[in-house]
Write an enzyme that holds these catalytic residues in place. Structure first.
Site, PDB file in Angstrom:
ATOM      1  N   HIS A  31      37.149  10.633  -4.221  1.00 30.31           N
ATOM      2  CA  HIS A  31      36.366   9.665  -3.455  1.00 30.31           C
ATOM      3  C   HIS A  31      37.188   9.223  -2.252  1.00 30.31           C
ATOM      4  O   HIS A  31      38.309   9.715  -2.029  1.00 30.31           O
ATOM      5  CB  HIS A  31      35.961   8.472  -4.333  1.00 30.31           C
ATOM      6  CG  HIS A  31      37.111   7.846  -5.068  1.00 30.31           C
ATOM      7  ND1 HIS A  31      38.140   7.182  -4.430  1.00 30.31           N
ATOM      8  CD2 HIS A  31      37.419   7.806  -6.391  1.00 30.31           C
ATOM      9  CE1 HIS A  31      39.000   6.748  -5.314  1.00 30.31           C
ATOM     10  NE2 HIS A  31      38.590   7.119  -6.515  1.00 30.31           N
ATOM     11  N   HIS A  34      40.946   8.732  -2.601  1.00 30.00           N
ATOM     12  CA  HIS A  34      41.741   9.970  -2.574  1.00 30.00           C
ATOM     13  C   HIS A  34      41.796  10.560  -1.157  1.00 30.00           C
ATOM     14  O   HIS A  34      42.836  11.052  -0.721  1.00 30.00           O
ATOM     15  CB  HIS A  34      41.132  11.035  -3.495  1.00 30.00           C
ATOM     16  CG  HIS A  34      41.031  10.633  -4.939  1.00 30.00           C
ATOM     17  ND1 HIS A  34      39.837  10.350  -5.554  1.00 30.00           N
ATOM     18  CD2 HIS A  34      41.977  10.472  -5.896  1.00 30.00           C
ATOM     19  CE1 HIS A  34      40.041  10.054  -6.817  1.00 30.00           C
ATOM     20  NE2 HIS A  34      41.338  10.116  -7.061  1.00 30.00           N
ATOM     21  N   GLN A  61      47.347  12.282 -21.167  1.00 30.45           N
ATOM     22  CA  GLN A  61      47.425  10.880 -20.779  1.00 30.45           C
ATOM     23  C   GLN A  61      46.199  10.090 -21.230  1.00 30.45           C
ATOM     24  O   GLN A  61      46.071   8.904 -20.950  1.00 30.45           O
ATOM     25  CB  GLN A  61      47.665  10.728 -19.277  1.00 30.45           C
ATOM     26  CG  GLN A  61      46.471  11.004 -18.388  1.00 30.45           C
ATOM     27  CD  GLN A  61      46.825  10.896 -16.921  1.00 30.45           C
ATOM     28  OE1 GLN A  61      47.628  11.674 -16.406  1.00 30.45           O
ATOM     29  NE2 GLN A  61      46.245   9.933 -16.222  1.00 30.45           N
ATOM     30  N   ASP A 150      46.922   1.779  -8.678  1.00 25.59           N
ATOM     31  CA  ASP A 150      47.539   1.972  -9.992  1.00 25.59           C
ATOM     32  C   ASP A 150      48.993   1.518  -9.884  1.00 25.59           C
ATOM     33  O   ASP A 150      49.920   2.330  -9.889  1.00 25.59           O
ATOM     34  CB  ASP A 150      47.426   3.442 -10.392  1.00 25.59           C
ATOM     35  CG  ASP A 150      45.981   3.887 -10.478  1.00 25.59           C
ATOM     36  OD1 ASP A 150      45.364   3.659 -11.523  1.00 25.59           O
ATOM     37  OD2 ASP A 150      45.451   4.417  -9.484  1.00 25.59           O
ATOM     38  N   SER A 185      37.085   3.660  -7.231  1.00 27.53           N
ATOM     39  CA  SER A 185      37.568   4.278  -8.461  1.00 27.53           C
ATOM     40  C   SER A 185      36.531   5.271  -8.955  1.00 27.53           C
ATOM     41  O   SER A 185      35.322   5.055  -8.774  1.00 27.53           O
ATOM     42  CB  SER A 185      37.786   3.198  -9.526  1.00 27.53           C
ATOM     43  OG  SER A 185      37.898   3.794 -10.794  1.00 27.53           O
TER      44      SER A 185
HETATM   45  P1  AMP Z   1      43.326   9.608 -10.113  1.00 29.04           P
HETATM   46  O1  AMP Z   1      42.555  10.812  -9.693  1.00 29.04           O
HETATM   47  O2  AMP Z   1      42.464   8.450 -10.517  1.00 29.04           O
HETATM   48  O3  AMP Z   1      44.430   9.935 -11.085  1.00 29.04           O
HETATM   49  O4  AMP Z   1      44.060   9.087  -8.810  1.00 29.04           O
HETATM   50  C1  AMP Z   1      44.863   9.936  -8.040  1.00 29.04           C
HETATM   51  C2  AMP Z   1      45.613   9.112  -7.044  1.00 29.04           C
HETATM   52  O5  AMP Z   1      44.692   8.430  -6.191  1.00 29.04           O
HETATM   53  C3  AMP Z   1      46.501   8.032  -7.689  1.00 29.04           C
HETATM   54  O6  AMP Z   1      47.721   7.958  -6.985  1.00 29.04           O
HETATM   55  C4  AMP Z   1      45.683   6.782  -7.500  1.00 29.04           C
HETATM   56  O7  AMP Z   1      46.480   5.602  -7.434  1.00 29.04           O
HETATM   57  C5  AMP Z   1      45.033   7.062  -6.153  1.00 29.04           C
HETATM   58  N1  AMP Z   1      43.841   6.244  -5.966  1.00 29.04           N
HETATM   59  C6  AMP Z   1      42.730   6.199  -6.753  1.00 29.04           C
HETATM   60  N2  AMP Z   1      41.849   5.276  -6.280  1.00 29.04           N
HETATM   61  C7  AMP Z   1      42.426   4.732  -5.175  1.00 29.04           C
HETATM   62  C8  AMP Z   1      42.045   3.720  -4.245  1.00 29.04           C
HETATM   63  N3  AMP Z   1      40.892   3.067  -4.345  1.00 29.04           N
HETATM   64  N4  AMP Z   1      42.901   3.416  -3.248  1.00 29.04           N
HETATM   65  C9  AMP Z   1      44.098   4.068  -3.120  1.00 29.04           C
HETATM   66  N5  AMP Z   1      44.507   5.023  -3.964  1.00 29.04           N
HETATM   67  C10 AMP Z   1      43.693   5.350  -4.974  1.00 29.04           C
END
Ligand code: AMP
Length: 280
Positions: A31, A34, A61, A150, A185
């Site tokens: 999204h 990312h 995880q 996170d 998210s």
């Molecule tokens: P994930 O796919 O949820 O494991 O996230 C991958 C990376 O994207 C991680 O470093 C998250 O912290 C980052 N991330 C996810 N959502 C956001 C957001 N709204 N703002 C900034 N970084 C994000």
């Protein structure tokens, strides 16, 4: 853009690629949050460097099988986004190739992992440490970008890099939000339209708590009460999983804000658990 599944193939590409090599680790369902990390990676890689995005729903995880099974995996769409954003390599390993069935070495973090999100998700951060260790060893990135949304994950990865002497530089990226203030998210798609309209209360409450701190309040009890009060008023059916004001480095709970600190929270809206934080 090249998509690679095998460790051997991605390694060959990364080894022969010009530096810097900038990694954005993800679990897919990409999204705007990312995308923003990927744009930052492009900027850091510059004209000559390369950007690699890993898309891997890391099974170790997840503490609940149902959560893993229901995790969205729109891979075709994700690849289109990566292509559009100018990603060079997308690494999409298969779980059975990534982890040896009889693996006997684990990476465990023994201090920050049991706090905040870790208190109700046993093993979660060790799973994160394991996948990041393997990705760093396979890809040898110059830098890797992680979202501040996170916060605990970011703090633990900084420890991982420090304690195990990884040479990858960790870059923190600010949380990307909807216009409403809700942190973006992959889990937001699970919210009903009513929940979606109430969930920005988390960000509002965090801002109110920070305002109180900025006005001179040091007691974390009083600062956190401000958040609770706001959430109760705006979204009475939400349920706080945890709400803490912690040291920005060790994540230990504070009674007084006498050092750099973070308010971190997880709140349930129906079955969807949303996390957010604010740095004081
Ligand atoms: P994930 O796919 O949820 O494991 O996230 C991958 C990376 O994207 C991680 O470093 C998250 O912290 C980052 N991330 C996810 N959502 C956001 C957001 N709204 N703002 C900034 N970084 C994000």
């Amino acid at each position: 853009m090249i998509q690679l599944h095998s460790e051997h193939d991605i390694q060959e590409h990364c080894d022969s690629s010009p530096t810097p090599l900038v990694l954005v680790p993800t679990m897919g369902a990409l999204h705007e949050g990312h995308f923003s990390l990927i744009r930052k990676a492009k900027e850091l890689a510059g004209e000559h460097g390369k950007v690699v995005v890993s898309i891997f729903v890391n099974p170790i995880q997840f503490d609940r099988a149902q959560d893993l099974d229901s995790y969205p995996q729109p891979i075709a769409q994700d690849l289109q986004h990566c292509e559009r954003l100018g990603v060079d390599y997308v690494y999409t390993p298969k779980s059975e190739d990534f982890y040896f069935e009889d693996r006997s070495i684990e990476v465990s973090e023994n201090s920050l992992s049991s706090l905040l999100c870790g208190a109700t998700r046993p093993g979660h951060f060790n799973g994160v440490c394991m996948v990041i260790t393997k990705l760093f060893n396979i890809l040898q990135p110059t830098a890797a970008i992680f979202g501040q949304k996170d916060y605990q994950q970011l703090a633990i990865i900084r420890r991982l890099v420090r304690d195990l002497s990884f040479r990858t530089e960790i870059i923190a990226h600010p949380t990307v939000r909807e216009v409403s203030g809700l942190a973006m998210s992959s889990r937001n798609v699970g919210l009903s339209s009513e929940e979606l309209s109430l969930a920005p209360a988390i960000r509002e409450g965090l801002l109110k708590a920070r305002e109180l701190y900025a006005s001179g309040e040091k007691s974390t009890d009083r600062i956190l009460s401000k958040f609770r009060l706001h959430l109760d008023r705006r979204a009475p059916l939400s349920k706080i999983d945890y709400l803490e004001c912690v040291c920005a480095d060790t994540l230990q709970a504070l009674t007084e804000v006498d050092r750099p600190a973070v308010i971190a929270t997880a709140v349930f809206f129906g079955p969807v658990r949303l996390i957010d934080n604010i740095v004081l």
